[in-house]
Design a protein around this motif. Structure first.
Motif, mmCIF file in Angstrom:
data_model
loop_
_atom_site.group_PDB
_atom_site.id
_atom_site.type_symbol
_atom_site.label_atom_id
_atom_site.label_comp_id
_atom_site.label_asym_id
_atom_site.label_seq_id
_atom_site.Cartn_x
_atom_site.Cartn_y
_atom_site.Cartn_z
ATOM 1 N N THR A 1 41.141 53.151 36.925
ATOM 2 C CA THR A 1 41.619 53.322 38.293
ATOM 3 C C THR A 1 42.137 54.745 38.432
ATOM 4 O O THR A 1 42.881 55.218 37.587
ATOM 5 N N ARG A 2 41.718 55.434 39.493
ATOM 6 C CA ARG A 2 42.167 56.816 39.688
ATOM 7 C C ARG A 2 42.859 56.961 41.028
ATOM 8 O O ARG A 2 42.376 56.463 42.042
ATOM 9 N N TRP A 3 44.001 57.645 40.984
ATOM 10 C CA TRP A 3 44.709 57.995 42.206
ATOM 11 C C TRP A 3 45.345 59.350 42.005
ATOM 12 O O TRP A 3 45.413 59.857 40.892
ATOM 13 N N SER A 4 45.786 59.949 43.088
ATOM 14 C CA SER A 4 46.423 61.256 42.998
ATOM 15 C C SER A 4 47.761 61.217 43.723
ATOM 16 O O SER A 4 47.960 60.437 44.651
ATOM 17 N N THR A 5 48.653 62.067 43.264
ATOM 18 C CA THR A 5 49.987 62.176 43.841
ATOM 19 C C THR A 5 50.281 63.644 44.094
ATOM 20 O O THR A 5 50.050 64.479 43.225
ATOM 21 N N SER A 6 50.774 63.957 45.274
ATOM 22 C CA SER A 6 51.204 65.314 45.600
ATOM 23 C C SER A 6 52.724 65.351 45.587
ATOM 24 O O SER A 6 53.373 64.467 46.137
ATOM 25 N N THR A 7 53.266 66.369 44.935
ATOM 26 C CA THR A 7 54.718 66.492 44.820
ATOM 27 C C THR A 7 55.177 67.874 45.270
ATOM 28 O O THR A 7 54.393 68.820 45.299
ATOM 29 N N THR A 8 56.473 67.965 45.587
ATOM 30 C CA THR A 8 57.086 69.250 45.909
ATOM 31 C C THR A 8 57.458 69.940 44.603
ATOM 32 O O THR A 8 57.317 69.367 43.523
ATOM 33 N N GLN B 1 59.589 65.779 44.074
ATOM 34 C CA GLN B 1 59.613 64.713 45.076
ATOM 35 C C GLN B 1 58.185 64.392 45.520
ATOM 36 O O GLN B 1 57.410 65.283 45.856
ATOM 37 N N VAL B 2 57.835 63.110 45.494
ATOM 38 C CA VAL B 2 56.501 62.678 45.902
ATOM 39 C C VAL B 2 56.382 62.772 47.420
ATOM 40 O O VAL B 2 57.192 62.217 48.149
ATOM 41 N N ILE B 3 55.360 63.504 47.885
ATOM 42 C CA ILE B 3 55.162 63.647 49.333
ATOM 43 C C ILE B 3 53.892 62.940 49.813
ATOM 44 O O ILE B 3 53.752 62.661 50.995
ATOM 45 N N ALA B 4 52.970 62.649 48.890
ATOM 46 C CA ALA B 4 51.741 61.944 49.276
ATOM 47 C C ALA B 4 51.135 61.264 48.062
ATOM 48 O O ALA B 4 51.199 61.784 46.953
ATOM 49 N N ARG B 5 50.579 60.089 48.308
ATOM 50 C CA ARG B 5 49.862 59.346 47.264
ATOM 51 C C ARG B 5 48.535 58.893 47.857
ATOM 52 O O ARG B 5 48.487 58.464 48.998
ATOM 53 N N GLU B 6 47.460 59.019 47.087
ATOM 54 C CA GLU B 6 46.141 58.636 47.578
ATOM 55 C C GLU B 6 45.391 57.882 46.498
ATOM 56 O O GLU B 6 45.302 58.337 45.356
ATOM 57 N N PHE B 7 44.874 56.705 46.850
ATOM 58 C CA PHE B 7 44.053 55.935 45.933
ATOM 59 C C PHE B 7 42.640 56.485 46.015
ATOM 60 O O PHE B 7 42.071 56.594 47.095
ATOM 61 N N ASN B 8 42.061 56.847 44.875
ATOM 62 C CA ASN B 8 40.740 57.471 44.882
ATOM 63 C C ASN B 8 39.616 56.472 44.624
ATOM 64 O O ASN B 8 38.750 56.298 45.460
ATOM 65 N N ASP B 9 39.604 55.847 43.453
ATOM 66 C CA ASP B 9 38.516 54.931 43.149
ATOM 67 C C ASP B 9 38.792 54.109 41.892
ATOM 68 O O ASP B 9 39.767 54.330 41.193
ATOM 69 N N ILE B 10 37.894 53.158 41.681
ATOM 70 C CA ILE B 10 37.893 52.343 40.465
ATOM 71 C C ILE B 10 36.533 52.563 39.813
ATOM 72 O O ILE B 10 35.494 52.440 40.471
ATOM 73 N N LEU B 11 36.548 52.922 38.543
ATOM 74 C CA LEU B 11 35.302 53.159 37.804
ATOM 75 C C LEU B 11 35.131 52.054 36.761
ATOM 76 O O LEU B 11 36.040 51.777 35.987
ATOM 77 N N ILE B 12 33.946 51.433 36.763
ATOM 78 C CA ILE B 12 33.626 50.394 35.786
ATOM 79 C C ILE B 12 32.243 50.704 35.228
ATOM 80 O O ILE B 12 31.308 51.010 35.977
ATOM 81 N N GLN B 13 32.117 50.616 33.917
ATOM 82 C CA GLN B 13 30.852 50.895 33.243
ATOM 83 C C GLN B 13 29.731 50.009 33.783
ATOM 84 O O GLN B 13 29.944 48.845 34.120
ATOM 85 N N ARG B 14 28.559 50.545 33.846
ATOM 86 C CA ARG B 14 27.389 49.813 34.336
ATOM 87 C C ARG B 14 26.809 48.915 33.245
ATOM 88 O O ARG B 14 27.068 49.109 32.068
#
Length: 67
Positions: free
Chosen positions: A2-9, A13-26
Motif C-alpha cells: 500500500t502506498r500513500w504520501s504525506t506532506s509536512t511543514t 506538522q502534517v498538512i496533507a495526506r494522499e492515498f496513492n495505490d495498492i500493488l499486488i503481484q500478478r
C-alpha cells in the motif's frame, strides 16, 4: 504493498495526506490474491479513518487478523 504520501511543514506538522495505490503481484492463486487484497485494503481503511498514531505492530496485527 500500500502506498500513500504525506506532506509536512518544516516543523513536521502534517498538512496533507494522499492515498496513492495498492500493488499486488500478478498471477497469484486466487486464495492468495484475496488474502493479500484484504490485508492491504485494511491498511487503506486505517489510512482513510485517520489512525495515524497506531503503532505499526498493532496495525500489521490487525491486517493479519482481517486476512
Amino acid at each position: 504493498m500500500t502506498r500513500w504520501s504525506t506532506s509536512t511543514t518544516a516543523n513536521g506538522q502534517v498538512i496533507a495526506r494522499e492515498f496513492n495505490d495498492i500493488l499486488i503481484q500478478r498471477h497469484l492463486p486466487e486464495e492468495h490474491f484475496r488474502t493479500l487484497a484484504i490485508h492491504e485494503l485494511t491498511h487503506a481503511w486505517f489510512f482513510y479513518n485517520n489512525y495515524r498514531d497506531l503503532p505499526l505492530g498493532v496495525e500489521e496485527g490487525m491486517c493479519v487478523m482481517m486476512e
